[in-house]
Design an enzyme around this catalytic site. Structure first.
Site, PDB file in Angstrom:
ATOM      1  N   TYR A  95      29.641  94.909  11.174  1.00  0.00           N
ATOM      2  CA  TYR A  95      29.712  93.954  10.066  1.00  0.00           C
ATOM      3  C   TYR A  95      31.052  94.090   9.340  1.00  0.00           C
ATOM      4  CZ  TYR A  95      28.520  91.772   5.582  1.00  0.00           C
ATOM      5  OH  TYR A  95      28.523  90.992   4.454  1.00  0.00           O
ATOM      6  N   GLU A 127      22.625  87.364  -0.554  1.00  0.00           N
ATOM      7  CA  GLU A 127      23.066  88.179  -1.688  1.00  0.00           C
ATOM      8  C   GLU A 127      22.026  88.117  -2.804  1.00  0.00           C
ATOM      9  OE1 GLU A 127      25.376  90.293  -1.821  1.00  0.00           O
ATOM     10  OE2 GLU A 127      26.667  89.810  -0.135  1.00  0.00           O
ATOM     11  N   TRP A 167      22.166  96.522   0.671  1.00  0.00           N
ATOM     12  CA  TRP A 167      22.621  95.565   1.674  1.00  0.00           C
ATOM     13  C   TRP A 167      22.107  95.965   3.055  1.00  0.00           C
ATOM     14  CZ3 TRP A 167      23.478  90.918   2.592  1.00  0.00           C
ATOM     15  CH2 TRP A 167      24.147  90.495   3.736  1.00  0.00           C
TER      16      TRP A 167
END
Length: 202
Positions: A27, A49, A57
């Site tokens: 990522y 988000e 996350w």
């Protein structure tokens, strides 16, 4: 090696945070910070988000494919037509974060996204207006909100969007390349600089 980087598997320096979980490296190297002008990806990221709020996350990234499937690829035109049956379906889906407020926020934001496209031409055209000028950029990874994220958050809320606080919006701006927040010395920082230089602003 600096205080903000660590050597990656190839020995080259990368942001320290990408060593926190195995799935972060890909990522970090291939997505985070690279400029995005695609409305579906921008909408997806704003939604994810929002789901992250109060969570890590890593949790959201691990469930991203499930989110994408559950929300029909984040096709906001389709999501805006979701009914109570869809809300019940999503609340029963153990593959995503089953938070009614966040789920309903996505459905609400899908309708707001449609309004934005009708008014501004695209989501991208709107959000990229908030790209900070180079002189306004802070040192990498030294803040979690900025004047630009506060302004974008305020305008989104004014237009009826939900779960778009300034910290959430700042994370969105980092990830979607509106700022290059890779650490100084991170091998990906230079790549992102080049990608941002080549990116055609909408």
């Amino acid at each position: 090696m600096s205080a903000t980087t660590l050597p990656g598997p190839d020995g080259r320096p990368r942001c320290r945070w990408c060593a926190a979980a195995p799935e972060f490296l890909d990522y970090h190297d291939h997505e985070w910070g690279r400029p995005v002008g695609d409305d579906l990806r921008l909408f997806e990221k704003l939604c994810l988000e929002g789901f992250q709020s109060g969570l890590s996350w890593r949790t959201i990234l691990a469930k991203r494919e499930n989110f994408c499937a559950a929300f029909h690829g984040f096709e906001f035109v389709r999501i805006a037509r979701y009914t109570d049956t869809d809300v019940a379906r999503l609340l029963a889906d153990a593959g995503i974060v089953r938070h009614r407020g966040k789920i309903e926020a996505v459905i609400n934001n899908a309708a707001r996204a449609q309004e934005m496209v009708a008014r501004e031409g695209s989501i991208a055209a709107f959000v990229w207006r908030y790209e900070p000028a180079p002189a306004e950029a802070a040192l990498a990874q030294t803040q979690s909100v900025s004047a630009a994220s506060v302004a974008l958050s305020k305008e989104l809320k004014k237009r009826g969007w939900k779960f778009v606080g300034p910290t959430t919006v700042y994370a969105f701006m980092q990830a979607m390349g509106l700022i290059n927040d890779h650490a100084e010395g991170c091998v990906t920082r230079t790549q992102v600089d080049k990608a941002r230089a080549a990116f055609r602003r909408p």
